[in-house]
Design an enzyme around this catalytic site. Structure first.
Site, PDB file in Angstrom:
ATOM      1  N   HIS A 387       0.804  -1.226   0.000  1.00  0.00           N
ATOM      2  CA  HIS A 387       0.000   0.000   0.000  1.00  0.00           C
ATOM      3  C   HIS A 387       0.833   1.270   0.000  1.00  0.00           C
ATOM      4  CE1 HIS A 387      -3.904  -1.959   0.988  1.00  0.00           C
ATOM      5  NE2 HIS A 387      -3.115  -2.853   1.538  1.00  0.00           N
ATOM      6  N   LYS A 579      -8.925  13.254   4.830  1.00  0.00           N
ATOM      7  CA  LYS A 579      -7.970  12.139   4.792  1.00  0.00           C
ATOM      8  C   LYS A 579      -7.016  12.335   5.960  1.00  0.00           C
ATOM      9  CE  LYS A 579      -7.001  13.592   0.544  1.00  0.00           C
ATOM     10  NZ  LYS A 579      -7.131  12.376  -0.223  1.00  0.00           N
ATOM     11  N   ARG A 580      -6.178  11.322   6.250  1.00  0.00           N
ATOM     12  CA  ARG A 580      -5.189  11.513   7.300  1.00  0.00           C
ATOM     13  C   ARG A 580      -4.291  12.705   6.982  1.00  0.00           C
ATOM     14  NH1 ARG A 580      -4.641   7.735  11.650  1.00  0.00           N
ATOM     15  NH2 ARG A 580      -2.686   8.801  12.059  1.00  0.00           N
ATOM     16  N   LYS A 585       0.254  14.279   1.374  1.00  0.00           N
ATOM     17  CA  LYS A 585      -1.124  14.520   0.910  1.00  0.00           C
ATOM     18  C   LYS A 585      -1.362  16.021   0.684  1.00  0.00           C
ATOM     19  CE  LYS A 585      -2.936  10.456   3.396  1.00  0.00           C
ATOM     20  NZ  LYS A 585      -3.510   9.569   2.371  1.00  0.00           N
ATOM     21  N   THR A 687      -8.913   6.286  -1.780  1.00  0.00           N
ATOM     22  CA  THR A 687     -10.249   5.707  -1.963  1.00  0.00           C
ATOM     23  C   THR A 687     -11.307   6.776  -1.684  1.00  0.00           C
ATOM     24  OG1 THR A 687      -9.993   4.817   0.266  1.00  0.00           O
ATOM     25  CG2 THR A 687      -9.744   3.273  -1.565  1.00  0.00           C
ATOM     26  N   LYS A 691     -15.086   7.780  -3.417  1.00  0.00           N
ATOM     27  CA  LYS A 691     -16.343   8.010  -2.682  1.00  0.00           C
ATOM     28  C   LYS A 691     -16.927   9.372  -3.041  1.00  0.00           C
ATOM     29  CE  LYS A 691     -14.260   5.370   0.977  1.00  0.00           C
ATOM     30  NZ  LYS A 691     -13.353   5.438   2.139  1.00  0.00           N
TER      31      LYS A 691
HETATM   32  C1  26Q Z   1       3.386   0.298  10.391  1.00  0.00           C
HETATM   33  C2  26Q Z   1       4.260  -0.072  11.390  1.00  0.00           C
HETATM   34  C3  26Q Z   1       4.039   0.291  12.697  1.00  0.00           C
HETATM   35  C4  26Q Z   1       2.918   1.039  13.008  1.00  0.00           C
HETATM   36  C5  26Q Z   1       2.028   1.418  12.003  1.00  0.00           C
HETATM   37  C6  26Q Z   1       2.268   1.055  10.689  1.00  0.00           C
HETATM   38  C7  26Q Z   1       1.314   1.441   9.620  1.00  0.00           C
HETATM   39  C8  26Q Z   1      -0.044   1.467   9.877  1.00  0.00           C
HETATM   40  C9  26Q Z   1      -0.949   1.836   8.892  1.00  0.00           C
HETATM   41  C10 26Q Z   1       1.739   1.754   8.341  1.00  0.00           C
HETATM   42  C11 26Q Z   1       0.828   2.115   7.351  1.00  0.00           C
HETATM   43  C12 26Q Z   1      -0.529   2.150   7.624  1.00  0.00           C
HETATM   44  C13 26Q Z   1      -1.557   2.524   6.650  1.00  0.00           C
HETATM   45  C14 26Q Z   1      -1.345   2.780   5.389  1.00  0.00           C
HETATM   46  C15 26Q Z   1      -2.429   3.197   4.492  1.00  0.00           C
HETATM   47  O1  26Q Z   1      -3.549   3.438   4.918  1.00  0.00           O
HETATM   48  N1  26Q Z   1      -2.175   3.272   3.197  1.00  0.00           N
HETATM   49  C16 26Q Z   1      -3.201   3.682   2.251  1.00  0.00           C
HETATM   50  O2  26Q Z   1      -3.828   2.513   1.758  1.00  0.00           O
HETATM   51  C17 26Q Z   1      -4.952   2.841   0.954  1.00  0.00           C
HETATM   52  C18 26Q Z   1      -5.628   1.545   0.573  1.00  0.00           C
HETATM   53  O3  26Q Z   1      -4.861   0.845  -0.356  1.00  0.00           O
HETATM   54  C19 26Q Z   1      -4.522   3.649  -0.257  1.00  0.00           C
HETATM   55  O4  26Q Z   1      -5.676   4.038  -0.959  1.00  0.00           O
HETATM   56  C20 26Q Z   1      -3.726   4.882   0.166  1.00  0.00           C
HETATM   57  O5  26Q Z   1      -3.219   5.533  -0.984  1.00  0.00           O
HETATM   58  C21 26Q Z   1      -2.599   4.466   1.090  1.00  0.00           C
HETATM   59  O6  26Q Z   1      -1.931   5.618   1.580  1.00  0.00           O
END
Ligand code: 26Q
Length: 843
Positions: A387, A579-580, A585, A687, A691
């Site tokens: 991702h 978004k976050r 972003k 995503t 929406k």
């Molecule tokens: C990793 C290690 C330790 C703690 C947290 C994490 C961690 C947690 C969540 C790393 C990444 C995430 C989330 C990533 C994320 O949400 N990515 C998004 O995924 C979406 C679905 O595929 C995409 O549409 C977005 O572009 C992408 O940013």
């Protein structure tokens, strides 16, 4: 594991008096049936108390009544799936952003209208009750919400699927603003229990960790490894039913809660060390206590590592137990290959990677399967979704930590790595130490680290990115050598969203219009929306479509007023970025442009411009300083703008607190403009972009992630594209990007940034917003905000002009809704089924 016991429990449960005639005959529930079920729970589960606010009790009784119906269907689904012996997919994800469940479950079972009637007779509005429960916010952002959409689609399409996750006591923190600063508070989603959960105590499992490995020479010359664990955890599963839309299927999301293993601590207790035994319990519970609020950034903490392992190990043990329950022991060699035919495991990013090592360990150490067979099984079963391309988000764990917590798993990892380097790498790049070092699972250096993604790519039979451009970049830039080694392994599955939650349930007015305009069920077959193309120029339809948008904007205006105290006009353009919060972003690009508009208005109050409301929603990871400063700056600038009478309400800025799924459901139907403005090459897919467009918002965006595919679907006339392309960003980097050039040459940029150094937005405290200026200049502007600014501002001007033409805008909005068929998550799931999982339908 005794799933059979679960069955008998459920059978007796369905024989209770609440089971009504229509349920027994599998006919739609009548209003009377539903009333009776709700009344039953009010009386027996809630114990009917008289109190001023009865809404919570009615919400709970309605949810429990619905869950009874759902659990019956869950059981019949399980029976059918077992009889059909269909292959199942197991979706492993540390995150699920489910949101609220009542409205969606009602829609998916086609019980919404009758329940609405039943409750009306009891004096309640169903829509009000649906606002009652807490969001299930067991995730950070896109990745977690994608998992939730995929579960909806899997059940809707009648696939045999199980979602595995963590039963966090606290989901993503609650956000509020104090003097413009983000303040975090714990999320208490199940403080008083959740009506949707079923505790499956009988499927609990024990999870070893720490300790040491003993190698014992065998008579046949091999060595057996015995892991003497230093600690045991207990995994307790909680199932949340996942209801398909208009389908036969209710699947389960199985969430693992961590407890201390009581058998393990009993000895200590008997020895009189009661307090210490209690301490063990507390320590164990911390493993599933809270979701890590970092996204796109590796937290690197031991507890997070244990959390990932605990979750992966519980899930793998459960997958094996379910297989053995149905097909017999895996130790029986004829069942090894059957396992691969019946089980697919999808890793949602690298977070559950240890599941690979745990499956190897279970097969080799517990079921005596030899290495080669165990490895062959793993390679057939696992697939991995990437991702992100951001280097800081690629997971690496220290070897020392790995060795201490999971000594046996590390030994297995070393052996896989050796075989990979000596066979695969050596074959393509003989005697190439540089390549060995680059591709090894171990990154050498001051602190040796395990590269989790390398283990995933080597093991998985397919690795997918989440939008075409992202998948291309995964091949070209992230894993080019792996792509050379295995040219068919890396592939693409473009993300999607469920139209049930993101249109049918959240936008009832538009849904009704679509129902009366389009033949067939668009919520199941979203491509049918393309029929709307015929109405895009139809003036009467345009009016209906835009009247609905206006109604939704009125509703959101009220919400904005109650959340922020700011009055906004529904006649203004509602321009949304939700978004976050992340530098890539580029919320700060949006903010810079707002400052520029404000300056232009002050310089010329008669400026021809459509009134605009900029709406933000975003949480910043608690440790991400700059992200928090961007929130603060936005709030301060909003304050100033919203209270400046000189600009005559032409500009408003609101930052809605605590952005989450249920708030998104209110914002999205009311949006005119969708901001998708990441630096090209950084947003894997997005995503929210899908929406918003589905609900008739027009995108202003870069050629990044799924924006590119959205642009292709809607055509250049119906989207505002701006900024550098991926190749141009790369060229600029090669040439050397210097943000000062833009600062010096562009007077508007310079004036806006210099303004941030004054106390204009923070009276009396000059320099409070200088960090924002600095991130553009001395910080090097890594995400090229200044380089894209002019092009962004020009695109906004074009958008403003387009909005002035009501008919043109209505046509654009309608075509956006009409042409989103591709982004149905059902299509994504069918892509996974065909290219990765090879499932068959079980109905
Ligand atoms: C990793 C290690 C330790 C703690 C947290 C994490 C961690 C947690 C969540 C790393 C990444 C995430 C989330 C990533 C994320 O949400 N990515 C998004 O995924 C979406 C679905 O595929 C995409 O549409 C977005 O572009 C992408 O940013």
């Amino acid at each position: 594991m005794s799933d059979k016991r679960v069955c008998s429990y459920m059978v007796t449960k369905t024989k209770t008096s609440t089971k009504t005639q229509s349920a027994a005959k599998n006919q739609p529930m009548t209003v009377a049936d539903i009333s009776q079920r709700i009344a039953h729970h009010l009386q027996f589960t809630q114990g009917e108390q008289v109190c001023a606010d009865q809404k919570p009790a009615y919400w709970r009784a309605t949810s429990l009544a619905l869950n009874d119906i759902i659990v019956e269907k869950l059981q019949s689904t399980k029976t059918r799936q077992q009889q059909s012996e269909a292959k199942s997919v197991n979706y492993l994800s540390l995150e699920y952003l489910m949101g609220r469940l009542l409205a969606n479950n009602l829609h998916n079972l086609d019980l919404y209208k009758n329940t609405e009637k039943a409750l009306k007779d009891m004096g309640f509005e169903l829509a009000d009750l649906c606002e009652e429960g807490a969001d299930l916010a067991l995730g950070n952002g896109g990745l977690g919400r994608l998992a939730a959409c995929f579960l909806d689609s899997l059940a809707t399409l009648d696939y045999n699927a199980m979602g595995y996750g963590v039963h966090y006591q606290h989901g993503l923190f609650k956000q509020s603003f104090v003097d413009g600063h983000q303040v975090e508070a714990p999320d208490m989603w199940r403080e008083f229990g959740s009506p949707w959960e079923i505790c499956r105590l009988e499927s609990s499992c024990t999870i070893p960790l720490y300790g040491y490995v003993e190698e014992i020479a065998q008579a046949d010359g091999t060595t057996a490894s015995i892991w003497h664990a230093g600690k045991m955890l207990k995994g307790v599963p909680w199932d949340i039913p996942i209801v398909g839309y208009n389908s036969q299927t209710v699947n389960a999301l199985r969430l693992w809660e961590c407890r201390a293993d009581s058998a393990f601590d009993w000895e200590q207790f008997n020895n009189g060390d009661y307090l210490n035994a209690h301490q063990q319990q507390v320590a164990a519970e911390t493993v599933s206590k809270a979701l890590y609020p970092n996204d796109e950034h590796d937290a690197g903490k031991e507890l997070r590592f244990v959390q990932q392992y605990f979750f992966s190990a519980c899930s793998v043990q459960d997958i094996i137990a379910r297989f053995e329950n149905q097909y017999g022991a895996l130790a029986d060699s004829k069942n090894w290959s059957l396992f691969c035919d019946k089980v697919a495991i999808q890793l949602n990013d690298t977070h559950p990677t240890i599941a690979i090592l745990e499956l190897m360990r279970s097969l080799i150490d517990v079921r005596n399967i030899d290495w080669d067979n165990a490895w062959a099984i793993c390679q057939k079963v696992f697939a991995y979704t990437n991702h992100t391309l951001l280097p800081e988000a690629l997971e690496k764990w220290s070897v020392a930590l790995f060795e201490r917590v999971l000594p046996r798993h590390l030994a297995i990892l070393y052996r896989i790595n050796e075989a990979f380097l000596n066979n695969d790498v050596a074959a393509l790049w003989p005697n190439n130490d540089d390549m060995r070092a680059r591709l090894s699972f171990i990154e050498e250096g001051h602190e040796r680290k395990v590269r989790m993604a390398h283990l995933c790519v080597v093991t998985a039979h397919k690795v997918n990115g989440v939008a075409q451009i992202h998948s291309d970049l995964v091949k070209q830039d992230l894993f080019p050598e792996f792509n050379q080694l295995w040219p068919t392994k890396l592939t693409n599955v473009t993300n999607g969203i469920t139209p049930r939650r993101w249109l049918k349930a959240c936008n009832p007015l538009l849904s009704n219009l679509l129902d009366s305009t389009i033949k067939g069920d668009w919520a199941k077959d979203l491509n049918r929306l393309s029929e709307l193309e015929n109405f895009a120029d139809d003036e009467q339809f345009q009016q209906q479509f835009m009247a609905i948008k206006h109604q939704n904007k009125i509703a959101l205006s009220k919400e904005i007023k109650s959340l922020t105290g700011v009055t906004v006009s529904p006649d203004a353009i509602f321009d949304v970025q939700i978004k976050r919060l992340h530098e890539y972003k580029r919320q700060h690009l949006n903010l810079l442009h707002i400052i520029a508009l404000y300056r232009r208005l002050l310089a010329d109050p008669a400026l021809e411009m459509q009134p605009r409301v900029f709406i933000f929603g975003a949480k910043a990871a608690p440790g991400y300083q700059l992200a928090k400063e961007i929130i603060y700056a936005t709030n301060k600038i909003a304050d100033k703008i919203n209270n400046d009478v000189r600009i005559q309400n032409k500009l408003k800025v609101v930052f809605l607190p605590n952005y989450r799924v249920s708030l998104a459901e209110k914002i999205i139907p009311a949006a005119d403009v969708s901001e998708q403005i990441s630096t090209a090459g950084k947003e894997a897919s997005g995503t929210g972009n899908m929406k918003l467009a589905l609900n008739g918002a027009v995108t202003i965006g870069t050629l990044d992630g799924a924006n590119i595919e959205i642009a292709k679907e809607v055509g250049d006339d119906n989207i505002f594209i701006f900024g550098l392309t991926v190749d141009e960003v790369k060229a600029l980097d090669t040439q050397g990007y210097n943000p000062y050039e833009y600062y010096e040459k562009n007077a508007e940029i310079r004036a806006c940034l210099d303004w941030l150094d004054t106390d204009y937005f923070t009276p009396g405290v000059a320099g409070e917003l200088s960090s924002i200026k600095n991130c553009f200049l001395s910080g090097g502007d890594p995400y090229k905000v200044l380089a894209d600014f002019q092009s962004y501002a020009d695109a906004h001007q074009a958008l403003d002009i387009a909005y002035q033409n009501k008919k043109q805008w209505a046509k654009m909005a309608i075509l956006n809704t009409a042409l989103m068929g591709k982004f149905n998550s059902d299509r994504s799931i069918e892509d996974y089924v065909r290219n990765i999982w090879q499932l068959t339908v079980s109905n």
